[in-house]
Design a protein around this motif. Sequence first.
Motif, PDB file in Angstrom:
ATOM      1  N   PRO A 105       0.828  -1.211   0.000  1.00  0.00           N
ATOM      2  CA  PRO A 105       0.000   0.000   0.000  1.00  0.00           C
ATOM      3  C   PRO A 105       0.861   1.261   0.000  1.00  0.00           C
ATOM      4  N   LEU A 106       0.510   2.209  -0.883  1.00  0.00           N
ATOM      5  CA  LEU A 106       1.246   3.466  -0.970  1.00  0.00           C
ATOM      6  C   LEU A 106       0.406   4.673  -0.572  1.00  0.00           C
ATOM      7  N   ASN A 107      -0.892   4.512  -0.617  1.00  0.00           N
ATOM      8  CA  ASN A 107      -1.842   5.606  -0.377  1.00  0.00           C
ATOM      9  C   ASN A 107      -1.836   6.642  -1.488  1.00  0.00           C
ATOM     10  N   GLN A 108      -1.075   6.394  -2.548  1.00  0.00           N
ATOM     11  CA  GLN A 108      -1.057   7.284  -3.708  1.00  0.00           C
ATOM     12  C   GLN A 108      -0.954   6.426  -4.969  1.00  0.00           C
ATOM     13  N   VAL A 109      -1.530   6.913  -6.063  1.00  0.00           N
ATOM     14  CA  VAL A 109      -1.416   6.176  -7.316  1.00  0.00           C
ATOM     15  C   VAL A 109       0.013   6.299  -7.834  1.00  0.00           C
ATOM     16  N   SER A 110       0.390   5.382  -8.720  1.00  0.00           N
ATOM     17  CA  SER A 110       1.782   5.350  -9.175  1.00  0.00           C
ATOM     18  C   SER A 110       1.859   5.245 -10.691  1.00  0.00           C
ATOM     19  N   ASN A 111       2.964   5.786 -11.231  1.00  0.00           N
ATOM     20  CA  ASN A 111       3.171   5.804 -12.679  1.00  0.00           C
ATOM     21  C   ASN A 111       4.148   4.754 -13.178  1.00  0.00           C
ATOM     22  N   GLY A 112       5.017   4.283 -12.310  1.00  0.00           N
ATOM     23  CA  GLY A 112       6.011   3.328 -12.771  1.00  0.00           C
ATOM     24  C   GLY A 112       6.972   2.938 -11.671  1.00  0.00           C
TER      25      GLY A 112
END
Length: 391
Positions: A105-112
């Motif tokens: 889990p990062l709590n933020q969306v990710s690009n790569g």
Amino acid sequence: MNFIISIVLVNVKGCLRWASALALCCAWCAAQATPLTYVVNRDDSNVSVVDVVNKRTVTTIPAGIAMPQEIAISPDGCLAYLSSVWSATIAVLDLGKHQLLAGIPLNQVSNGVVFSPSGALAYIDTNTPGGGAIAVIDTATHQLVRTFPVSPHNTRGMAIHPDGSRLYALEQHRDPDVGQVAVIDPSSGTVLERIGVGTDASDIQVHPAGTLAYVVNRESRQAHGTVTVINTRTHAVAATVAVGKHPSRVAFHPAGNQAYVTNSGDGTVSVIDTASHAVVGVIEVDQTPQHVVFHPAGTHAYVSNPQRNSLSIIDTATQEVHGAVTVGSAPWGVALASNGRETATPQGTNGLEAGSVVAGKPIPISGVWAGLLLLVVGMTALHRHGQKLMG
């Protein structure tokens, strides 16, 4: 005399059995070293495992996150990390067992995602309410170690220098006429410099030698896109190369002599000579090609086609498409790794997998097969000669 010949024949037959067994063993080892291509099917939320040699899908792996887009494989070929702009979780796949291993889990969306050269750390390009940031993951524990800010603007893609000393993040400015690359020290999280590039940058990759970085600029308001060539030592722009319409991704040939750029707007791949920074070929593929990746030997390139649900196979010697493999719905990210079963191979004293891969490159087996052939032929001739002597 006949007794001696009988002993020789027994030994010859034993050698023949040994040679045959060795040949089968080498064939099995070669099969294990066959590279597999992993294709992220965005709309199916899974990953197709493709045997590119036989042009078939071996299996599919559930992604565990919604609409995955990007995939990165660890340097040892054991793990794959999946990211998505629709999910705040990184999915971790076990490539040996072809199954979902964990979710981070990062709590933020990710690009790569990019891995450090050792594979000990993974860097995740994320977008927060305050702008772009990089999350650092310990790949042994799959735990978030820290997060450091990169830009007040959102970021869109990232690359790492081959020696791990620098990260390069694409900044998305609100002004469409502005494009920048942030040069980052990953040990401190400090942005060292920003380099101006083209507009609407969509991808960045570093040359295998680490001397250049290629930035793909979609140039949405122009007839054609461009590639900005950056000198990674001076951080100066060395060249700007015109490519096709709405370019999407770039990949370097393992030899470093060429770069392939997918042009999603006109269904082509631009071939760039990295010495002259000039386009030396254009390959017609399919509608809206996205990602491209090379075979470790450089013999083929593989391009994902979201509208056709396929993976195109390009012969790099002829620069022609030699077939395609049907995969899932809306294939996007593509990565290639040796068969995950190699992870169980005993380690040599130098830390490399014994007899399979050296520095990520398959060991040529043509010499092995030639030697085995000569051995079998010689033993067969000796066996026949002994039979004649015995009458």
